[in-house]
Write a protein that holds these residues in place. Sequence first.
Motif, PDB file in Angstrom:
ATOM      1  N   ILE A  52      92.274  41.399 125.637  1.00 26.33           N
ATOM      2  CA  ILE A  52      91.081  41.198 124.680  1.00 26.33           C
ATOM      3  C   ILE A  52      91.059  39.941 123.899  1.00 26.33           C
ATOM      4  N   GLN A  53      92.477  39.774 123.464  1.00 26.52           N
ATOM      5  CA  GLN A  53      92.516  38.556 122.473  1.00 26.52           C
ATOM      6  C   GLN A  53      92.438  37.192 123.386  1.00 26.52           C
ATOM      7  N   ILE A  54      92.962  37.225 124.474  1.00 24.83           N
ATOM      8  CA  ILE A  54      92.890  36.014 125.548  1.00 24.83           C
ATOM      9  C   ILE A  54      91.638  35.844 125.966  1.00 24.83           C
ATOM     10  N   ASP A  55      90.823  36.980 126.144  1.00 20.43           N
ATOM     11  CA  ASP A  55      89.436  36.570 126.592  1.00 20.43           C
ATOM     12  C   ASP A  55      88.545  36.219 125.337  1.00 20.43           C
ATOM     13  N   GLN A  56      88.763  36.764 124.018  1.00 18.29           N
ATOM     14  CA  GLN A  56      88.190  36.132 123.019  1.00 18.29           C
ATOM     15  C   GLN A  56      88.544  34.874 122.801  1.00 18.29           C
ATOM     16  N   LEU A  57      89.517  34.275 122.927  1.00 22.99           N
ATOM     17  CA  LEU A  57      90.221  32.865 122.694  1.00 22.99           C
ATOM     18  C   LEU A  57      89.478  32.099 124.028  1.00 22.99           C
ATOM     19  N   VAL A  58      89.525  32.587 124.853  1.00 23.83           N
ATOM     20  CA  VAL A  58      88.684  31.665 126.040  1.00 23.83           C
ATOM     21  C   VAL A  58      87.158  31.718 125.684  1.00 23.83           C
ATOM     22  N   GLU A  59      86.620  32.710 125.419  1.00 22.51           N
ATOM     23  CA  GLU A  59      85.358  32.916 125.049  1.00 22.51           C
ATOM     24  C   GLU A  59      85.148  31.763 123.721  1.00 22.51           C
ATOM     25  N   GLY A  60      85.795  31.786 122.791  1.00 21.95           N
ATOM     26  CA  GLY A  60      85.762  31.008 121.602  1.00 21.95           C
ATOM     27  C   GLY A  60      85.593  29.769 121.862  1.00 21.95           C
ATOM     28  N   PHE A  61      86.623  29.305 122.825  1.00 25.26           N
ATOM     29  CA  PHE A  61      87.024  27.830 123.194  1.00 25.26           C
ATOM     30  C   PHE A  61      85.740  27.471 123.884  1.00 25.26           C
ATOM     31  N   SER A  62      85.285  27.961 124.997  1.00 28.35           N
ATOM     32  CA  SER A  62      84.154  27.756 125.670  1.00 28.35           C
ATOM     33  C   SER A  62      82.823  27.428 124.769  1.00 28.35           C
ATOM     34  N   LYS A  63      82.555  28.280 123.527  1.00 31.31           N
ATOM     35  CA  LYS A  63      81.387  28.304 122.653  1.00 31.31           C
ATOM     36  C   LYS A  63      82.007  26.961 121.745  1.00 31.31           C
ATOM     37  N   TYR A  64      83.192  26.400 121.513  1.00 30.28           N
ATOM     38  CA  TYR A  64      83.298  25.307 120.646  1.00 30.28           C
ATOM     39  C   TYR A  64      83.319  24.016 121.353  1.00 30.28           C
ATOM     40  N   LEU A  65      83.351  24.184 122.854  1.00 30.08           N
ATOM     41  CA  LEU A  65      83.322  22.999 123.495  1.00 30.08           C
ATOM     42  C   LEU A  65      82.490  21.879 123.178  1.00 30.08           C
ATOM     43  N   PRO A  66      81.036  22.282 122.854  1.00 31.85           N
ATOM     44  CA  PRO A  66      80.278  21.289 122.454  1.00 31.85           C
ATOM     45  C   PRO A  66      80.548  20.542 121.156  1.00 31.85           C
ATOM     46  N   ASN A  67      80.982  21.331 120.117  1.00 30.16           N
ATOM     47  CA  ASN A  67      81.529  20.660 119.044  1.00 30.16           C
ATOM     48  C   ASN A  67      82.601  19.908 119.024  1.00 30.16           C
ATOM     49  N   LEU A  68      83.541  20.328 120.040  1.00 26.28           N
ATOM     50  CA  LEU A  68      84.822  19.573 120.314  1.00 26.28           C
ATOM     51  C   LEU A  68      84.295  18.198 120.814  1.00 26.28           C
ATOM     52  N   LEU A  69      83.419  18.237 121.888  1.00 31.81           N
ATOM     53  CA  LEU A  69      82.942  16.973 122.546  1.00 31.81           C
ATOM     54  C   LEU A  69      82.520  16.130 121.249  1.00 31.81           C
ATOM     55  N   THR A  70      81.512  16.798 120.525  1.00 30.20           N
ATOM     56  CA  THR A  70      80.675  15.615 119.459  1.00 30.20           C
ATOM     57  C   THR A  70      82.132  15.234 118.406  1.00 30.20           C
ATOM     58  N   ILE A  71      82.986  15.756 118.108  1.00 29.12           N
ATOM     59  CA  ILE A  71      84.090  15.437 117.239  1.00 29.12           C
ATOM     60  C   ILE A  71      84.728  14.299 118.229  1.00 29.12           C
ATOM     61  N   GLY A  72      85.029  14.434 119.532  1.00 19.98           N
ATOM     62  CA  GLY A  72      85.769  13.591 120.367  1.00 19.98           C
ATOM     63  C   GLY A  72      84.819  12.046 120.291  1.00 19.98           C
TER      64      GLY A  72
END
Length: 561
Positions: free
Chosen positions: A260-280
Amino acid sequence: MKPDKDSPLFSLSQKCKTWLILFVTTLLLIVTIPVYAQQQNTNGNPVDGFPVVLDGQEIFRVKQGIPGIATAEERAAIIKKRLVTVANDSTILPEAIQPEKRGNDFLVKAGDKVLFTIIKEDAVVYNKSRETLAQEATKFIRASIVKYREERKAENLVKGAILAVISTAALLIFFRFTQKIVTKLLTEIKVARKADALELRIKNVQVFGSNAMSYLLSGFVRLGRLAVILLSLYVYLPFVLSQFPVTKPLGDSILKDIAIQIDQLVEGFSKYLPNLLTIGIIVLITFYVIEFVKLVISELGRDDAYPWFYTEWIQPTNRLVTFLIVAIALVVASPFLPGFGSPAFQGVSLFLGALFTLGSSSAVANAVAGIILIYTRSFQIGDFVAIGDIKGSVIEKSLFVTRIINPKKEVITMPNAKILGSDVKNFSVVQRESHQGLVLYTTITLGYDLPWRKVHEVLIKAAGNTKYIMAEPRPFVLQTSLNDFHISYEINAFTDHPELMPEIYSDLHQNIQDYCNQAGIEILSPAYTAIRDGNYSTMPADYLPDDYTPPTFGISSQNSH
């Protein structure tokens, strides 16, 4: 007697302590796990019902109690207890569990033992007939009991024990391998530190020295070792626990939590990718803007470009502009950071803002003063300056303080705000910028009975023979005042070594004494009244003739000739 830290005995003692702690921790887990396994999966509520659990696995849920006899929760507990008794009784075959109709109700029996009764309210809640519910419950119970007994067979227990031993041995081998790698890395870091090969530089700017980098890398290696050990234990314990029926529910629960934690981590990372791209993108734009600004500032600081922008302004201007650009970039990127807008983020921001506001007033004043001193070009590193009563060479300029070393080799640290509020005399700026000598001057007082031309000649000769005094421009004398009893003569001489001012003044004063004595000039105190009759000369004996005798008293009367 305590063993030395580098001795094998000390290393063995540390290892024993480590393994003892690991053993005690594992033992505590083994002791507490069955209790936890028995207590888990018992959560329920009147809406969803209360689970009937066998060996940690839910079979079905009870949503209705028997009026006047037991609540739904009590009914579920009674059924569970009966199922455990049947499951542990090997004389009762799974096929002996059968539904049986008795009047309008259906019973689920194990041989002669009644497990539970399906009442009218159960059919209403599940929207199924009582017969259907009885058949489904019988099917689930048989499967659970078969699985329960299968897992407790001797061959399966032996298989689980073998897998636990193999996994434990693999874990120990992995720990040993990890320790060897960590020891090798720490040894290489130590060797590199002794060779001074660990310093971190960014564009010729030293960020960390070898000692600091050695400390950081060693800490990261040890932290990584701890993380690897904890991660391996986190995987090892659920696997071992799942090999035994008593602890299997806890092992499966931990594995499920990991998934569950790994799934939440992957899901949270995928949701955060647009923000991470903007920061980059913001980081990339900031980098190129800083590089462009540095190029512009370097061009402004060229000697033949703009006379109003000095070369020594390049580095501080680069730092100041870089700080401002990075601050603006942080403000722009902060909404895209994880946790932005959360109460914790806002609380930390308010705390840091209050801390900066209340505790940094003097620091801000010194920083602003440091920037003003840079752009007013009051002094540079290496200049010989006088700030108030302090004289010395500037050895360091920072944003907050300036360090000066005086001729006595005392290092004095002065806040920039204090320097900005004081008079600063720079003795080196004329030599550095105009290639002219600094004028050193000193004053002596002599009586009116001495010819001033002779005094000028002697003082100029004394200055000309002083070390580090320039021959051109020639020294000169100024008569600064005509006092009641004497004349003030000021000798002025040029030097191109202002940092040696104390030594030059000392040599100049010595030469003035020597040359005045050689010329027969007495250097008298300012309020000295000379009575020559019968008094010995104030000049040293080495400068007097060998046959010198003090003059006699002269007495005359009014009537004598």
